[in-house]
Scaffold this motif. Sequence first.
Motif, PDB file in Angstrom:
ATOM      1  N   PHE A 139       0.844  -1.186   0.000  1.00 44.40           N
ATOM      2  CA  PHE A 139       0.000   0.000   0.000  1.00 44.40           C
ATOM      3  C   PHE A 139       0.884   1.242   0.000  1.00 44.40           C
ATOM      4  CE2 PHE A 139      -2.419  -3.340   2.136  1.00 44.40           C
ATOM      5  CZ  PHE A 139      -3.648  -3.276   1.501  1.00 44.40           C
ATOM      6  N   TYR A 140       0.846   1.997  -1.088  1.00 39.07           N
ATOM      7  CA  TYR A 140       1.649   3.217  -1.213  1.00 39.07           C
ATOM      8  C   TYR A 140       0.808   4.410  -0.795  1.00 39.07           C
ATOM      9  CZ  TYR A 140       4.232   7.067  -3.424  1.00 39.07           C
ATOM     10  OH  TYR A 140       4.896   8.244  -3.671  1.00 39.07           O
ATOM     11  N   HIS A 141       1.304   5.129   0.202  1.00 37.90           N
ATOM     12  CA  HIS A 141       0.622   6.323   0.708  1.00 37.90           C
ATOM     13  C   HIS A 141       1.446   7.530   0.295  1.00 37.90           C
ATOM     14  CE1 HIS A 141      -0.693   9.133   4.047  1.00 37.90           C
ATOM     15  NE2 HIS A 141      -1.827   8.788   3.470  1.00 37.90           N
ATOM     16  N   GLN A 142       1.013   8.172  -0.778  1.00 44.50           N
ATOM     17  CA  GLN A 142       1.796   9.257  -1.368  1.00 44.50           C
ATOM     18  C   GLN A 142       1.955  10.434  -0.407  1.00 44.50           C
ATOM     19  OE1 GLN A 142       0.285  10.618  -5.125  1.00 44.50           O
ATOM     20  NE2 GLN A 142       2.058  11.914  -5.541  1.00 44.50           N
ATOM     21  N   GLU A 143       0.933  10.732   0.366  1.00 43.81           N
ATOM     22  CA  GLU A 143       0.970  11.902   1.241  1.00 43.81           C
ATOM     23  C   GLU A 143       2.115  11.833   2.246  1.00 43.81           C
ATOM     24  OE1 GLU A 143      -2.007  14.398   4.238  1.00 43.81           O
ATOM     25  OE2 GLU A 143      -2.791  12.796   2.975  1.00 43.81           O
ATOM     26  N   SER A 144       2.424  10.635   2.732  1.00 40.63           N
ATOM     27  CA  SER A 144       3.531  10.476   3.686  1.00 40.63           C
ATOM     28  C   SER A 144       4.779   9.891   3.041  1.00 40.63           C
ATOM     29  CB  SER A 144       3.097   9.585   4.855  1.00 40.63           C
ATOM     30  OG  SER A 144       2.796   8.268   4.409  1.00 40.63           O
ATOM     31  N   SER A 145       4.738   9.664   1.722  1.00 38.97           N
ATOM     32  CA  SER A 145       5.869   9.071   0.980  1.00 38.97           C
ATOM     33  C   SER A 145       6.312   7.752   1.610  1.00 38.97           C
ATOM     34  CB  SER A 145       7.051  10.046   0.918  1.00 38.97           C
ATOM     35  OG  SER A 145       6.703  11.207   0.221  1.00 38.97           O
ATOM     36  N   THR A 146       5.324   6.880   1.864  1.00 38.38           N
ATOM     37  CA  THR A 146       5.583   5.602   2.527  1.00 38.38           C
ATOM     38  C   THR A 146       4.883   4.486   1.774  1.00 38.38           C
ATOM     39  OG1 THR A 146       5.594   6.751   4.665  1.00 38.38           O
ATOM     40  CG2 THR A 146       5.454   4.356   4.710  1.00 38.38           C
ATOM     41  N   VAL A 147       5.561   3.346   1.648  1.00 34.71           N
ATOM     42  CA  VAL A 147       4.906   2.151   1.145  1.00 34.71           C
ATOM     43  C   VAL A 147       4.923   1.098   2.251  1.00 34.71           C
ATOM     44  CG1 VAL A 147       7.017   1.238   0.035  1.00 34.71           C
ATOM     45  CG2 VAL A 147       4.758   0.450  -0.715  1.00 34.71           C
ATOM     46  N   PHE A 148       3.751   0.615   2.583  1.00 33.44           N
ATOM     47  CA  PHE A 148       3.597  -0.427   3.594  1.00 33.44           C
ATOM     48  C   PHE A 148       3.633  -1.756   2.842  1.00 33.44           C
ATOM     49  CE2 PHE A 148       1.736   3.469   5.118  1.00 33.44           C
ATOM     50  CZ  PHE A 148       2.238   3.572   6.409  1.00 33.44           C
ATOM     51  N   SER A 149       4.807  -2.394   2.887  1.00 26.54           N
ATOM     52  CA  SER A 149       5.103  -3.482   1.951  1.00 26.54           C
ATOM     53  C   SER A 149       5.024  -4.873   2.566  1.00 26.54           C
ATOM     54  CB  SER A 149       6.500  -3.279   1.362  1.00 26.54           C
ATOM     55  OG  SER A 149       7.486  -3.333   2.387  1.00 26.54           O
ATOM     56  N   GLY A 150       4.629  -4.982   3.832  1.00 35.97           N
ATOM     57  CA  GLY A 150       4.565  -6.306   4.438  1.00 35.97           C
ATOM     58  C   GLY A 150       5.910  -7.007   4.391  1.00 35.97           C
ATOM     59  N   ASP A 151       5.900  -8.267   3.929  1.00 32.43           N
ATOM     60  CA  ASP A 151       7.135  -9.060   3.893  1.00 32.43           C
ATOM     61  C   ASP A 151       7.706  -9.193   2.495  1.00 32.43           C
ATOM     62  OD1 ASP A 151       6.808  -9.322   6.582  1.00 32.43           O
ATOM     63  OD2 ASP A 151       6.416 -11.481   6.580  1.00 32.43           O
ATOM     64  N   ALA A 152       7.417  -8.246   1.619  1.00 31.41           N
ATOM     65  CA  ALA A 152       7.990  -8.297   0.269  1.00 31.41           C
ATOM     66  C   ALA A 152       9.446  -7.842   0.278  1.00 31.41           C
ATOM     67  CB  ALA A 152       7.169  -7.441  -0.691  1.00 31.41           C
ATOM     68  N   LEU A 153       9.691  -6.666   0.856  1.00 30.57           N
ATOM     69  CA  LEU A 153      11.018  -6.048   0.792  1.00 30.57           C
ATOM     70  C   LEU A 153      11.432  -5.592   2.177  1.00 30.57           C
ATOM     71  CD1 LEU A 153      13.362  -4.910  -0.985  1.00 30.57           C
ATOM     72  CD2 LEU A 153      11.979  -2.825  -1.240  1.00 30.57           C
ATOM     73  N   PHE A 154      12.678  -5.907   2.552  1.00 32.74           N
ATOM     74  CA  PHE A 154      13.222  -5.524   3.846  1.00 32.74           C
ATOM     75  C   PHE A 154      14.483  -4.686   3.682  1.00 32.74           C
ATOM     76  CE2 PHE A 154      11.451  -9.877   4.905  1.00 32.74           C
ATOM     77  CZ  PHE A 154      10.322  -9.396   5.545  1.00 32.74           C
ATOM     78  N   PHE A 155      14.942  -4.142   4.781  1.00 33.42           N
ATOM     79  CA  PHE A 155      16.253  -3.490   4.815  1.00 33.42           C
ATOM     80  C   PHE A 155      17.314  -4.555   4.539  1.00 33.42           C
ATOM     81  CE2 PHE A 155      20.081  -2.327   7.229  1.00 33.42           C
ATOM     82  CZ  PHE A 155      20.358  -1.097   6.653  1.00 33.42           C
ATOM     83  N   GLY A 156      17.915  -4.503   3.348  1.00 33.91           N
ATOM     84  CA  GLY A 156      18.951  -5.458   2.992  1.00 33.91           C
ATOM     85  C   GLY A 156      18.469  -6.858   2.692  1.00 33.91           C
ATOM     86  N   GLY A 157      17.169  -7.036   2.510  1.00 35.40           N
ATOM     87  CA  GLY A 157      16.671  -8.386   2.275  1.00 35.40           C
ATOM     88  C   GLY A 157      15.344  -8.381   1.543  1.00 35.40           C
ATOM     89  N   ILE A 158      14.827  -9.595   1.322  1.00 32.59           N
ATOM     90  CA  ILE A 158      13.514  -9.775   0.716  1.00 32.59           C
ATOM     91  C   ILE A 158      12.789 -10.853   1.511  1.00 32.59           C
ATOM     92  CG2 ILE A 158      14.300  -9.093  -1.581  1.00 32.59           C
ATOM     93  CD1 ILE A 158      14.342 -12.064  -2.352  1.00 32.59           C
ATOM     94  N   GLY A 159      11.493 -10.992   1.254  1.00 30.86           N
ATOM     95  CA  GLY A 159      10.712 -11.973   1.989  1.00 30.86           C
ATOM     96  C   GLY A 159      11.111 -13.405   1.660  1.00 30.86           C
ATOM     97  N   ARG A 160      10.892 -14.289   2.633  1.00 29.75           N
ATOM     98  CA  ARG A 160      11.165 -15.708   2.389  1.00 29.75           C
ATOM     99  C   ARG A 160      10.142 -16.256   1.408  1.00 29.75           C
ATOM    100  NH1 ARG A 160      10.364 -18.910   7.973  1.00 29.75           N
ATOM    101  NH2 ARG A 160      10.727 -20.674   6.569  1.00 29.75           N
ATOM    102  N   THR A 161      10.547 -17.248   0.650  1.00 25.90           N
ATOM    103  CA  THR A 161       9.655 -17.808  -0.369  1.00 25.90           C
ATOM    104  C   THR A 161       9.544 -19.325  -0.264  1.00 25.90           C
ATOM    105  OG1 THR A 161      11.506 -17.844  -1.954  1.00 25.90           O
ATOM    106  CG2 THR A 161      10.037 -15.926  -1.999  1.00 25.90           C
ATOM    107  N   ASP A 162       9.921 -19.871   0.901  1.00 22.73           N
ATOM    108  CA  ASP A 162       9.895 -21.317   1.089  1.00 22.73           C
ATOM    109  C   ASP A 162       8.629 -21.792   1.795  1.00 22.73           C
ATOM    110  OD1 ASP A 162      10.653 -20.030   3.444  1.00 22.73           O
ATOM    111  OD2 ASP A 162      11.914 -21.701   4.119  1.00 22.73           O
ATOM    112  N   LEU A 163       7.669 -20.905   1.987  1.00 23.36           N
ATOM    113  CA  LEU A 163       6.394 -21.278   2.585  1.00 23.36           C
ATOM    114  C   LEU A 163       5.386 -21.576   1.487  1.00 23.36           C
ATOM    115  CD1 LEU A 163       6.284 -18.539   5.370  1.00 23.36           C
ATOM    116  CD2 LEU A 163       6.979 -20.939   5.603  1.00 23.36           C
ATOM    117  N   PRO A 164       4.262 -22.252   1.802  1.00 22.09           N
ATOM    118  CA  PRO A 164       3.272 -22.580   0.770  1.00 22.09           C
ATOM    119  C   PRO A 164       2.830 -21.346  -0.012  1.00 22.09           C
ATOM    120  CG  PRO A 164       2.786 -23.769   2.785  1.00 22.09           C
ATOM    121  CD  PRO A 164       3.919 -22.841   3.118  1.00 22.09           C
TER     122      PRO A 164
END
Length: 211
Positions: A139-164
């Motif tokens: 969810f990209y909130h332009q007014e605060s210049s923030t994207v609430f990305s859940g577990d897609a993208l992390f600081f220096g990492g990405i989400g795990r993909t070994d779950l169902p």
Amino acid sequence: MNWEQIPLGPLQTNCYVLYNHQREAVIFDPGGDAGVLERWLQDNEITPVAILLTHAHFDHIGAVDDIKRTYNVDVYLHKNEEDWLGDPEKNGSARFLGGSSITIDKANHLLSGETVLSVGSFQFTMYETPGHSPGSISFYHQESSTVFSGDALFFGGIGRTDLPGGDHQLLLNSIHEKLLQLPEDTVVACGHGPTTTIGNEMDSNPFLHGF
């Protein structure tokens, strides 16, 4: 417009409370410890108007029903995970929590597609960013210049993909085709760990180089 990061639940998943000057708020991913979250809301005189879920893994949904009932708010979730809230096998709680499996009421609103989502006075651009799970949304909130990305993208990492339902290549595609197209100064409000920015991850995230 401000937001607060509140780690909650067994994995200290980042819940985010985005609130306006009228002290109304949208809550992202209340993963557990409902009492902690409710006390923070009361102490800061903030009233939720909706719960938005980036996906339906157990560590992102544990406090949903409590918050929903306390404040009488609707829950929004991607349609691809419609039946995950009530299924401990699909949301992962049966595997990771054993006897403390989590079942949550059905979402009030099922989302899909690339669209603008308006919730009260809040407006988001919704991006489908599957890969960590089939129904992952950012969810990209332009007014605060923030994207609430859940577990897609992390600081220096990405989400795990070994779950169902996980798919490593699909996740990389989601990040490059959706998230990295946002302005570089966009804050990435991650599901775990510290926040970062799109520009920082473009420059230094080792998972995104050589794509």
